[in-house]
Design a protein around this motif. Structure first.
Motif, PDB file in Angstrom:
ATOM      1  N   LYS A   1       0.838  -1.201   0.000  1.00 24.44           N
ATOM      2  CA  LYS A   1       0.000   0.000   0.000  1.00 24.44           C
ATOM      3  C   LYS A   1       0.870   1.246   0.000  1.00 24.44           C
ATOM      4  O   LYS A   1       0.602   2.218  -0.721  1.00 24.44           O
ATOM      5  CB  LYS A   1      -0.919   0.007   1.219  1.00 24.44           C
ATOM      6  N   ASN A   2       1.913   1.228   0.813  1.00 21.56           N
ATOM      7  CA  ASN A   2       2.830   2.364   0.880  1.00 21.56           C
ATOM      8  C   ASN A   2       3.574   2.544  -0.448  1.00 21.56           C
ATOM      9  O   ASN A   2       3.762   3.665  -0.924  1.00 21.56           O
ATOM     10  CB  ASN A   2       3.825   2.140   2.015  1.00 21.56           C
ATOM     11  N   LEU A   3       3.978   1.416  -1.061  1.00 24.65           N
ATOM     12  CA  LEU A   3       4.669   1.479  -2.347  1.00 24.65           C
ATOM     13  C   LEU A   3       3.779   2.125  -3.402  1.00 24.65           C
ATOM     14  O   LEU A   3       4.216   3.005  -4.154  1.00 24.65           O
ATOM     15  CB  LEU A   3       5.064   0.071  -2.792  1.00 24.65           C
ATOM     16  N   LYS A   4       2.523   1.701  -3.465  1.00 24.00           N
ATOM     17  CA  LYS A   4       1.607   2.248  -4.473  1.00 24.00           C
ATOM     18  C   LYS A   4       1.309   3.714  -4.216  1.00 24.00           C
ATOM     19  O   LYS A   4       1.198   4.518  -5.150  1.00 24.00           O
ATOM     20  CB  LYS A   4       0.308   1.438  -4.480  1.00 24.00           C
ATOM     21  N   GLN A   5       1.198   4.089  -2.934  1.00 24.46           N
ATOM     22  CA  GLN A   5       0.891   5.479  -2.594  1.00 24.46           C
ATOM     23  C   GLN A   5       2.022   6.411  -3.000  1.00 24.46           C
ATOM     24  O   GLN A   5       1.786   7.497  -3.535  1.00 24.46           O
ATOM     25  CB  GLN A   5       0.636   5.587  -1.093  1.00 24.46           C
TER      26      GLN A   5
END
Length: 745
Positions: free
Chosen positions: A341-345
Motif C-alpha cells: 500500500k505504501n509502495l503504491k501510494q
C-alpha cells in the motif's frame, strides 16, 4: 471440435470455387475481400497459434541475491538437487531461462562489445565519483581541529576510505555494480575473442550440466564475468509446456540485460516474488519488484516467504508447528499489505500491478524452505547433509522434538513438507495453468463464432449474387446487351467529365478527412501519454545526521555526542521498469490507432465513391444499363484503388531502457528524457502523417472513368456470352447454389 468443423466447411467452399471461375471469379474475389474471408490454411494456422502460444506457461522468478530463488527452482523442478548454482553477489547472477528440450543443453550469451563499453564507462565513472567523495571527505576532515587521534594518517585514511565507499554504495549502486563487474573481467584475463568457441554445453545428464554451468555462472567460474544470459533446456517432464525466467539481482550493470529482464517478465503468467521471511519485503525487494509490469490476460503474482525455517524460534513460536507457521504467516500478511500500500501510494508508476495482493494477501502469500525440502529427500542419509542442513535439523529437533525425529520418519516427512510447502506452490502453478486453458478455450470459441459469422455472411451474399445473375440472364437478350454496350461507348465523353469530377470531389473530401482524423487521433494519444508521464514523478524525503564544523562542535562530539545536526533531503524517485514499458506501449498504441484510422478513412473513400458515383452513372446512361451491373463494377473499381498503410517506425531509445529504481539527479534526468522523447515522437508522427498524405496523393489515380467504362463493357460482354449459353450457364449456377446451401447446413 468446433474449429475443425469450421476449417472443413471452409475447405469445402474452396473446393467449389474453381468450377465456376469462368462465370463468377470477379464476384467471388470481391466478396472474399469485402467479408475478409480467411482461407482454410489461414484459419488452421490461427487456431494452432492460439493453442500453441497459449499452452506455454511462463513462470517468472524475482528476488534479491541469496533470497532462495535457486533453492526454490531446484525443489520445484529438480527434486531438490542443486542443478542451478547459487549466485554469490548481484553481479554474478545471470538472467536464466529454463525450458523443455529433447536433450540436456545450455546456450550462453556473453556480453556484446557495446555492453563491455558501457561497463567500462560506468566503472571509470565510479572511480571519478569515488574520488570526488573522497576529496570532499578529506576537505571536511581538514577543517576540523587537529588532535592526537586525528594525526594518525593511516587511521584517518582508512576511516575516510570506508566512509566514501559507504556513500557511493548508497548513492550510486549501479556504478558499484559496474566497477565490480569490470574488476572481475580484468582479473579473468579473457577477451571476447577467447569466448568465441565456448558457451554451448551439451552434457549427458543434469549432474554434468550442473557441474559445467559453474564455469559460466559460479562465483569463481572462468567465464562468469562475461556471462549475460543462460538458456537451459532439459528433457524433464516437469518442464513440459513451461518456460521459467530466473531474473538476476538488482543494480544490473548492463542496461541491455535489465531491459531484457523487464520484457521477459511482462510475458509471465505467474511471477513468484521471493523474499526471505526474516527480512520480508525490504527495500532491496521493492527495488527488484519494480521490474514487474502489468500484462494482459493471466498474471498471477505470488509472494513467497523463503527460508521460513529460520523464523520458527522467535516471538511467534508456539508449542505446535502449525500454530507457529500460522502466526508467522499472519505477520507476513500484515507486512505485505502495509508495504505494498505504501509502495503504491508513493510510487504511482507501478500502477495496478500489486492490487490483487493488496486486496487478498492471504491468497497470494506462500512460504517455503529449501533446506527442509533437501532434508526430506535425504532424511535416511544424514551423512550427506551439509553444514546448514545439519544445523537446521539440530534446531528443529531441539525446539520441536514432537514433530522432528528420526524414530518417526512419517511424522517427520509430514512436518518437513509443511515447511517446504512445494505442494502448495505446485498447486498455485496448476491453478494458473487452468486459467490459461480456460482463456485458450474462450479465445477459440470467440474466434470460431466470429469466423462462422464471416462464412455465413459470405455465403449469403454469394447466393444473392448468384440469384441476381440468374435473373439477369433470364431477363436479358443479346440485342439489348449490344445496345447497352453501344450506349456506354457513345456517352463515354460525358462520363469522362461528370464521373471524374464527382470522383475528384470524393478524393478531395477524403484528403481533408484523412489529415484531420489522423491528427485528431494523434492529439488524443499524446494527451493521454502526457498525463501518464506526469504521474511518474514522485519524491522521497530522507534524513541523515552530519557533523557541524567548528571547535565547539568538535568538543561536543567528544564529550557528550553532540555537535551534529539532522538534515532532510527530498529527491525525485522513479521505478524505470514500468515507465519504459509504458513508453513502448505508447509508441505501439499510437502506431496502431493511426493505422486503424488510415484503414477506416480508405474504406470511407470507397463507400463515398459508390454512394455518389452510382446514381450519377444511372442518370447519364438513362437506365440503358442494368443497375446491378453498374453497382458491381463501381464496387470493383473502388476496391482496386491503391491502399497506403500508415506505419510508424519509432523505437524507445537505449537511454530510456529499464534501469531499476532511480533517485535524485538520475531520476530527474530520466523523466526529462521521457518528456523529450514523447515530444520528439509527436513531431515525428506529424511528419509521418504528412508523408503518408503525400504517398496517397501520388498513388491514387486522377480519373476512373476509363477504367469504369472498360470494366462495365467487359461485364456486358461476359453476360452476353452467358445469355448465349443460357441453358448450360443457368444449370451450372443452380448446381453451384445448391452446393453452397449444402455447405451452409
Amino acid at each position: 471440435m468446433e474449429y475443425q468443423y469450421l476449417i472443413e466447411k471452409t475447405q469445402k467452399l474452396e473446393a467449389l470455387f474453381p468450377n465456376v471461375l469462368d462465370l463468377f471469379e470477379q464476384e467471388i474475389q470481391q466478396l472474399k475481400q469485402q467479408h475478409c474471408l480467411d482461407s482454410a490454411s489461414a484459419l488452421s494456422a490461427a487456431f494452432e497459434k492460439i493453442s500453441t502460444d497459449g499452452r506455454l506457461l511462463n513462470i517468472g522468478i524475482v528476488g534479491r541475491v541469496k533470497a532462495g530463488k535457486s533453492s526454490l527452482l531446484n525443489a520445484l523442478f529438480f527434486d531438490g538437487e542443486n542443478v542451478l548454482p547459487k549466485a554469490a553477489t548481484p553481479m554474478t547472477a545471470a538472467l536464466t531461462t529454463l525450458s523443455y528440450g529433447e536433450h540436456f543443453r545450455a546456450q550462453v550469451e556473453f556480453f556484446t562489445v557495446e555492453d563491455l563499453k558501457q561497463i567500462e564507462h560506468n566503472a571509470n565513472k565510479y572511480a571519478f565519483e569515488l574520488k570526488k567523495i573522497t576529496d570532499r571527505k578529506y576537505a571536511e576532515f581538514a577543517s576540523r581541529p587537529l588532535t592526537s587521534a586525528t594525526s594518525d594518517e593511516s587511521r584517518v585514511t582508512a576511516h575516510i576510505t570506508r566512509q566514501a565507499l559507504q556513500e557511493i554504495q548508497s548513492s550510486h549502486p549501479e556504478l558499484c555494480a559496474s566497477h565490480d563487474q569490470y574488476t572481475r573481467m580484468q582479473k579473468s584475463g579473457l577477451t571476447l575473442a577467447d569466448l568465441e568457441y565456448v558457451g554451448v554445453i551439451e552434457p549427458e545428464n543434469r549432474e554434468a550440466l550442473s557441474t559445467e554451468l559453474l564455469n559460466y555462472v559460479g562465483a569463481e567460474g572462468k567465464y562468469m564475468p562475461f556471462t549475460k544470459v543462460v538458456h537451459i533446456s532439459m528433457p524433464l517432464a516437469s518442464l513440459k509446456d513451461i518456460s521459467v525466467i530466473d531474473t538476476p539481482g538488482m543494480n544490473d550493470p548492463v542496461q541491455s540485460r535489465e531491459a531484457r529482464t523487464v520484457e521477459l517478465l511482462k510475458t509471465c503468467d505467474v511471477v513468484f516474488i521471493i523474499s526471505p521471511a526474516g527480512q520480508f519485503l525490504n527495500e532491496n525487494d521493492l527495488e527488484v519488484m519494480g521490474r514487474i509490469t502489468a500484462k494482459e490476460g493471466v498474471q498471477e503474482l505470488v509472494l513467497v516467504a523463503s527460508q521460513i525455517d529460520t523464523q520458527l524460534y522467535g516471538s511467534e513460536k508456539r508449542p505446535h508447528l502449525n500454530q507457529t507457521l500460522e502466526n508467522i504467516k499472519n505477520s507476513l500478511i500484515n507486512r505485505a499489505t502495509s508495504t505494498l500500500k505504501n509502495l503504491k501510494q508513493h510510487h504511482p508508476e507501478v500502477g495496478a500491478v500489486f492490487d490483487s495482493i493488496i486486496r487478498a494477501p492471504q491468497e497470494h502469500l506462500l512460504h517455503c524452505s529449501g533446506v527442509a525440502y533437501g532434508l526430506s529427500h535425504r532424511l535416511a542419509t544424514p551423512e550427506t547433509w551439509d553444514a546448514n542442513e545439519t544445523k537446521t535439523w539440530d534446531n528443529l529437533t531441539n525446539d520441536y522434538a514432537d514433530f522432528f525425529t528420526l524414530q518417526n520418519q512419517q511424522l517427520t516427512q509430514h512436518s518437513l513438507a509443511l515447511l517446504a510447502n512445494t505442494d502448495n506452490i505446485h498447486r498455485k502453478i496448476e491453478a494458473v495453468r487452468r486459467k490459461k486453458d480456460d482463456i485458450i478455450r474462450e479465445k477459440m470459441q470467440v474466434l470460431v463464432a466470429r469466423k462462422n459469422q464471416v462464412v455465413a455472411e459470405f455465403t449469403e451474399a454469394l447466393l444473392r449474387q448468384i440469384e441476381q445473375r440468374m435473373t439477369l440472364i433470364n431477363s436479358s437478350d443479346l440485342d439489348a446487351l449490344a445496345k447497352q454496350s453501344a450506349a456506354l461507348k457513345g456517352k463515354s465523353n460525358i462520363l469522362d467529365k461528370r464521373l471524374n469530377r464527382t470522383y475528384r470531389d470524393c478524393v478531395e473530401h477524403y484528403y481533408r478527412e484523412v489529415i484531420s482524423e489522423l491528427n485528431r487521433e494523434a492529439d488524443k494519444q499524446f494527451q493521454v501519454t502526457r498525463s501518464a508521464i506526469g504521474d511518474q514523478s514522485t519524491s522521497e524525503t530522507t534524513q541523515y545526521t552530519r557533523e557541524k564544523s567548528g571547535a565547539y562542535n568538535w568538543v561536543a562530539r567528544k564529550l557528550w555526542g553532540g555537535g551534529t545536526e539532522t538534515v532532510s533531503k527530498t529527491e525525485t524517485v522513479i521505478h524505470t521498469g514500468p515507465t519504459s514499458v509504458a513508453l513502448k506501449g505508447f509508441v505501439h498504441e499510437v502506431g496502431e490507432k493511426l493505422k486503424e484510422a488510415s484503414v477506416k478513412q480508405h474504406s470511407g473513400l470507397e463507400i463515398a465513391i459508390s454512394k455518389n458515383v452510382t446514381p450519377l452513372i444511372n442518370e447519364i446512361l438513362e437506365g440503358e444499363c442494368e443497375a446491378v451491373m453498374i453497382a458491381d463494377v463501381i464496387l470493383s473499381v473502388a476496391a482496386k484503388l491503391p491502399r497506403q498503410t500508415f506505419l510508424l517506425n519509432i523505437s524507445v531509445p537505449p537511454e530510456l531502457a529499464p534501469k531499476g529504481r532511480l533517485k535524485g539527479n538520475a531520476a530527474d534526468e530520466y523523466i526529462d528524457r521521457a518528456d523529450n522523447f514523447v515530444a520528439n515522437v509527436r513531431r515525428t508522427v506529424y511528419d509521418d502523417i504528412d508523408h503518408y498524405f503525400s504517398r496517397i496523393k501520388s498513388t491514387l489515380p486522377d480519373t476512373i472513368s476509363s477504367v469504369f467504362v472498360a470494366e462495365l463493357d467487359g461485364k456486358i460482354q461476359q453476360i452476353a456470352n452467358q445469355v448465349e449459353n443460357s441453358t448450360l450457364t443457368l444449370d451450372r449456377l443452380q448446381r453451384f447454389a445448391a452446393q453452397i446451401q449444402g455447405v451452409r447446413k
